[in-house]
Design an enzyme around this catalytic site. Structure first.
Site, PDB file in Angstrom:
ATOM      1  N   ASP A  91       0.811  -1.203   0.000  1.00  0.00           N
ATOM      2  CA  ASP A  91       0.000   0.000   0.000  1.00  0.00           C
ATOM      3  C   ASP A  91       0.855   1.268   0.000  1.00  0.00           C
ATOM      4  O   ASP A  91       0.584   2.215  -0.730  1.00  0.00           O
ATOM      5  CB  ASP A  91      -0.815  -0.041   1.308  1.00  0.00           C
ATOM      6  N   TRP A 153      -1.033   8.833   5.312  1.00  0.00           N
ATOM      7  CA  TRP A 153      -0.642   7.582   4.670  1.00  0.00           C
ATOM      8  C   TRP A 153       0.754   7.114   4.998  1.00  0.00           C
ATOM      9  O   TRP A 153       1.194   6.080   4.514  1.00  0.00           O
ATOM     10  CB  TRP A 153      -0.744   7.741   3.154  1.00  0.00           C
ATOM     11  N   LYS A 177     -11.205   7.667   9.720  1.00  0.00           N
ATOM     12  CA  LYS A 177     -11.140   7.825   8.261  1.00  0.00           C
ATOM     13  C   LYS A 177      -9.668   7.793   7.857  1.00  0.00           C
ATOM     14  O   LYS A 177      -8.929   8.763   8.037  1.00  0.00           O
ATOM     15  CB  LYS A 177     -11.762   9.179   7.880  1.00  0.00           C
ATOM     16  N   LEU A 181      -4.898   6.951   0.152  1.00  0.00           N
ATOM     17  CA  LEU A 181      -3.720   6.353  -0.485  1.00  0.00           C
ATOM     18  C   LEU A 181      -3.339   5.017   0.160  1.00  0.00           C
ATOM     19  O   LEU A 181      -2.679   4.194  -0.459  1.00  0.00           O
ATOM     20  CB  LEU A 181      -2.531   7.318  -0.422  1.00  0.00           C
ATOM     21  N   SER A 231      -1.623  17.362   6.597  1.00  0.00           N
ATOM     22  CA  SER A 231      -0.940  18.579   6.163  1.00  0.00           C
ATOM     23  C   SER A 231      -1.534  19.831   6.813  1.00  0.00           C
ATOM     24  O   SER A 231      -2.668  19.801   7.315  1.00  0.00           O
ATOM     25  CB  SER A 231      -1.064  18.694   4.643  1.00  0.00           C
ATOM     26  N   GLU A 252      -2.007  17.236  14.458  1.00  0.00           N
ATOM     27  CA  GLU A 252      -0.586  16.901  14.281  1.00  0.00           C
ATOM     28  C   GLU A 252      -0.276  17.196  12.825  1.00  0.00           C
ATOM     29  O   GLU A 252      -0.749  16.485  11.929  1.00  0.00           O
ATOM     30  CB  GLU A 252      -0.351  15.408  14.550  1.00  0.00           C
ATOM     31  N   CYS A 286       6.742  13.139   9.328  1.00  0.00           N
ATOM     32  CA  CYS A 286       6.450  14.530   9.693  1.00  0.00           C
ATOM     33  C   CYS A 286       7.612  15.170  10.447  1.00  0.00           C
ATOM     34  O   CYS A 286       7.856  16.351  10.322  1.00  0.00           O
ATOM     35  CB  CYS A 286       5.196  14.589  10.537  1.00  0.00           C
ATOM     36  N   GLU A 385       8.012  22.080   3.651  1.00  0.00           N
ATOM     37  CA  GLU A 385       8.099  20.641   3.833  1.00  0.00           C
ATOM     38  C   GLU A 385       8.067  19.941   2.467  1.00  0.00           C
ATOM     39  O   GLU A 385       7.213  20.231   1.635  1.00  0.00           O
ATOM     40  CB  GLU A 385       6.898  20.174   4.665  1.00  0.00           C
TER      41      GLU A 385
HETATM   42  P1  NAD Z   1      -3.455  15.422   3.876  1.00  0.00           P
HETATM   43  O1  NAD Z   1      -3.736  16.607   4.712  1.00  0.00           O
HETATM   44  O2  NAD Z   1      -3.506  15.551   2.420  1.00  0.00           O
HETATM   45  O3  NAD Z   1      -4.439  14.229   4.240  1.00  0.00           O
HETATM   46  C1  NAD Z   1      -4.573  13.749   5.565  1.00  0.00           C
HETATM   47  C2  NAD Z   1      -5.949  13.153   5.729  1.00  0.00           C
HETATM   48  O4  NAD Z   1      -6.915  14.191   5.588  1.00  0.00           O
HETATM   49  C3  NAD Z   1      -6.311  12.086   4.702  1.00  0.00           C
HETATM   50  O5  NAD Z   1      -7.037  11.056   5.347  1.00  0.00           O
HETATM   51  C4  NAD Z   1      -7.225  12.831   3.729  1.00  0.00           C
HETATM   52  O6  NAD Z   1      -8.146  12.016   3.086  1.00  0.00           O
HETATM   53  C5  NAD Z   1      -7.928  13.786   4.682  1.00  0.00           C
HETATM   54  N1  NAD Z   1      -8.504  14.978   4.031  1.00  0.00           N
HETATM   55  C6  NAD Z   1      -8.115  15.575   2.870  1.00  0.00           C
HETATM   56  N2  NAD Z   1      -8.895  16.642   2.630  1.00  0.00           N
HETATM   57  C7  NAD Z   1      -9.775  16.729   3.641  1.00  0.00           C
HETATM   58  C8  NAD Z   1     -10.825  17.637   3.969  1.00  0.00           C
HETATM   59  N3  NAD Z   1     -11.130  18.678   3.185  1.00  0.00           N
HETATM   60  N4  NAD Z   1     -11.512  17.438   5.119  1.00  0.00           N
HETATM   61  C9  NAD Z   1     -11.206  16.408   5.935  1.00  0.00           C
HETATM   62  N5  NAD Z   1     -10.249  15.512   5.670  1.00  0.00           N
HETATM   63  C10 NAD Z   1      -9.525  15.668   4.548  1.00  0.00           C
HETATM   64  O7  NAD Z   1      -2.024  14.906   4.363  1.00  0.00           O
HETATM   65  P2  NAD Z   1      -1.244  13.650   3.819  1.00  0.00           P
HETATM   66  O8  NAD Z   1      -0.674  14.014   2.490  1.00  0.00           O
HETATM   67  O9  NAD Z   1      -2.047  12.424   3.957  1.00  0.00           O
HETATM   68  O10 NAD Z   1      -0.078  13.541   4.907  1.00  0.00           O
HETATM   69  C11 NAD Z   1       1.086  14.248   4.799  1.00  0.00           C
HETATM   70  C12 NAD Z   1       1.119  15.361   5.830  1.00  0.00           C
HETATM   71  O11 NAD Z   1       0.852  14.846   7.136  1.00  0.00           O
HETATM   72  C13 NAD Z   1       2.468  15.996   5.928  1.00  0.00           C
HETATM   73  O12 NAD Z   1       2.341  17.392   5.963  1.00  0.00           O
HETATM   74  C14 NAD Z   1       3.024  15.498   7.251  1.00  0.00           C
HETATM   75  O13 NAD Z   1       3.954  16.311   7.851  1.00  0.00           O
HETATM   76  C15 NAD Z   1       1.796  15.319   8.055  1.00  0.00           C
HETATM   77  N6  NAD Z   1       2.007  14.333   9.115  1.00  0.00           N
HETATM   78  C16 NAD Z   1       2.141  14.783  10.397  1.00  0.00           C
HETATM   79  C17 NAD Z   1       2.372  13.892  11.440  1.00  0.00           C
HETATM   80  C18 NAD Z   1       2.543  14.393  12.862  1.00  0.00           C
HETATM   81  O14 NAD Z   1       2.508  13.601  13.773  1.00  0.00           O
HETATM   82  N7  NAD Z   1       2.690  15.681  13.079  1.00  0.00           N
HETATM   83  C19 NAD Z   1       2.429  12.527  11.170  1.00  0.00           C
HETATM   84  C20 NAD Z   1       2.289  12.093   9.858  1.00  0.00           C
HETATM   85  C21 NAD Z   1       2.065  13.021   8.834  1.00  0.00           C
END
Ligand code: NAD
Length: 491
Positions: A91, A153, A177, A181, A231, A252, A286, A385
């Site tokens: 995955d 993811w 949820k 990905l 993000s 986070e 992250c 980032e």
């Molecule tokens: P993302 O914000 O694109 O997606 C995260 C989640 O939010 C996914 O499940 C996605 O489906 C959901 N999502 C997307 N749009 C949404 C909306 N409008 N409303 C509600 N939910 C929505 O982030 P990503 O690309 O999956 O992850 C990467 C980011 O996560 C990086 O910036 C990374 O630094 C951060 N991250 C932080 C930590 C931490 O502990 N601080 C850990 C892992 C990842």
């Protein structure tokens, strides 16, 4: 692979019947068609979680009883380590040994919060000493209610555990949820909950796209608490959605974490931790220490050694023996990171190594581990980032200069410092504006210790006792001596 949503202890097809493809990033092949939940499914799941919280046994069970379920889930996860790890590789792309490590940590997280659930029984209340002994005051902690969790993811099952385990330990019910990905292991978590006999509705898992499933979850009035990892732009949207009903929210988010290396550091140790800090999990971490600051006198030798060792990293399918760097998670990330590198280079950065698709790997979202140098402090690659195996290295003059450069960021998730002089390490550690600081290492993460960031890296802390507090309300109960009168109106 599971093709249904897990709602109210049962497996359901999504109400609108949609599906979305899940792609193996190492081969670009579609490996599954996951169920695409929408607002209707979220609504059903929130209702199930609401009923389980408001009328079900879960929040009223003792901590010891809830711990029993969490330990049963941990045992099942542990038994299934190999198949869950394999699924994670298919995955997400990460190397199998890293995925095994993640699954072991996932089981450990459930065990840790089982212990904390029992501690809630052992310390059901705290007495608050007051200045007036006609009053007695206590604090009790109660579950917040129905929690909505939205996760990314990069550590699909582990990120689920960081939210599910403390929420369940606290007595909350949850709708989870996962990222579109990497939905596969989260669905397996439903099967694990089922095997552990978790009461219906306590944990509900709805896969789907962010705007179609994540957004309705964040806006749902039946949710009391939102826990989000992802993000900054999505975090900001979640916070705005939570604002309408004043939902309890923890975030986070991203990072651009610095690693400051002083000239008295051992080069081998420095190179090992720099590489671990940015190439582990393809740099899709992250807290990745993606900005390395090296004291001027050590800079040339360290850079030479770092480039040499980085070139030796074996890149390939995460299932192949010896792979140390797998593909990026998706075509989207692959394109985004290439574009960032190009922008960085056109802004003056130099590629010391990497920056392109590895030779011989024509399929899959592979990128060579990349070292960038000579960028100015306002270059996009230094400031933003990248979330991939790309590290920016810059020299610094002295301690003051290093601290200034390290803290000059809108993020504040993590920071690391390396020096033989432990007093200096301590001084710099205290000066960092970051929630997680490592001395003479980068990235080791312990379930017992708090995790979260300053500034735009988020709000609140996960893991440890802080992670449990995320899902607990604090209630004061203050009693007045029944034989006394306050005597304000009735003199
Ligand atoms: P993302 O914000 O694109 O997606 C995260 C989640 O939010 C996914 O499940 C996605 O489906 C959901 N999502 C997307 N749009 C949404 C909306 N409008 N409303 C509600 N939910 C929505 O982030 P990503 O690309 O999956 O992850 C990467 C980011 O996560 C990086 O910036 C990374 O630094 C951060 N991250 C932080 C930590 C931490 O502990 N601080 C850990 C892992 C990842």
């Amino acid at each position: 692979m599971r093709d249904k949503l897990f709602i109210n202890g049962e497996w359901h097809l999504p109400l609108k019947g949609g599906r979305f493809p899940v792609v193996n990033p190492a081969t670009e092949e579609i490996i599954a068609d996951a169920p695409a939940g929408t607002a209707e499914d979220i609504n059903t799941a929130v209702r199930a979680a609401r009923v389980a919280f408001d009328h079900g046994p879960w929040p009223k069970l003792s901590g010891r009883e809830r711990a029993g379920y969490l330990r049963a889930m941990a045992a099942r996860i542990e038994e299934r380590t190999q198949d869950l790890a394999r699924l994670e590789v298919l995955d997400n792309g990460k190397p199998l040994p890293e995925a095994v490590w993640d699954i072991e940590d996932t089981a450990g997280c459930f065990r840790f919060y089982a212990d904390l659930a029992e501690e809630l029984d052992a310390n059901p209340e705290e007495v608050i000493p007051l200045g007036d002994d006609r009053f007695s005051s206590r604090v009790v902690r109660e579950p917040v209610g129905v929690a909505g969790a939205i996760i990314p993811w990069n550590y699909p099952l582990l990120m689920a555990a960081w939210k599910v385990a403390p929420a369940l330990a606290a007595g909350c019910t949850m709708v989870l949820k996962p990222s579109e990905l990497t939905p596969l292991t989260a669905l397996e978590l439903g099967a694990i909950a089922e095997d552990a006999g978790l009461p219906a509705g306590v944990l509900n898992i709805v896969t789907g796209l962010g705007p179609d499933a994540g957004q309705p979850l964040s806006e749902h009035p039946g949710i009391d608490k939102l826990a989000f990892t992802g993000s900054v732009p999505t975090g900001s949207r979640i916070m705005a959605a939570a604002a309408r009903d004043i939902k309890n929210v923890s975030l986070e988010l991203g990072g651009k974490s610095p690693f400051v290396v002083f000239a008295d550091s051992d080069i081998d140790k420095a190179v090992e931790w720099i590489m671990f800090g940015i190439f582990w999990n393809q740099g899709e971490v992250c807290s990745a220490t993606s900005r390395v600051l090296v004291e001027e006198s050590l800079y040339p030798a360290l850079l030479t050694r770092l480039v040499e060792e980085t070139k030796k990293i074996s890149i390939g399918n995460g299932l192949d023996d010896g792979t140390l760097l797998g593909p990026l998670v998706s075509k989207g990330q692959y394109d985004k990171i290439h574009a960032m590198i190009e922008r960085g280079v056109s802004g003056g950065a130099r590629i010391a190594t990497g920056g392109k698709r590895p030779e011989g790997l024509q399929k899959g979202y592979f990128l060579e581990p990349t070292i960038l140098t000579d960028m100015s402090e306002d270059n996009i690659v230094w400031r933003e980032e990248i979330f991939g195996p790309v590290v920016c290295v810059k020299p610094f003059r002295d301690e003051t200069d290093a601290i200034r450069m390290a803290n000059d960021s809108r993020f504040g998730l993590a920071a690391a410092v390396m020096s033989d002089d432990l007093d200096r390490c301590e001084r710099v550690a205290r000066a960092f504006k970051a929630g997680i600081v490592w001395i003479n290492c980068s990235q080791p993460t312990f379930t017992e210790a708090p995790w979260g960031g300053y500034k735009q890296s988020g709000i609140g802390r996960e893991l440890g006792k802080w992670g449990l507090s995320n899902y607990l309300e604090v209630k004061q109960i203050t009693a007045f001596d029944k034989n006394e009168t306050w005597g304000w109106y009735l003199k």
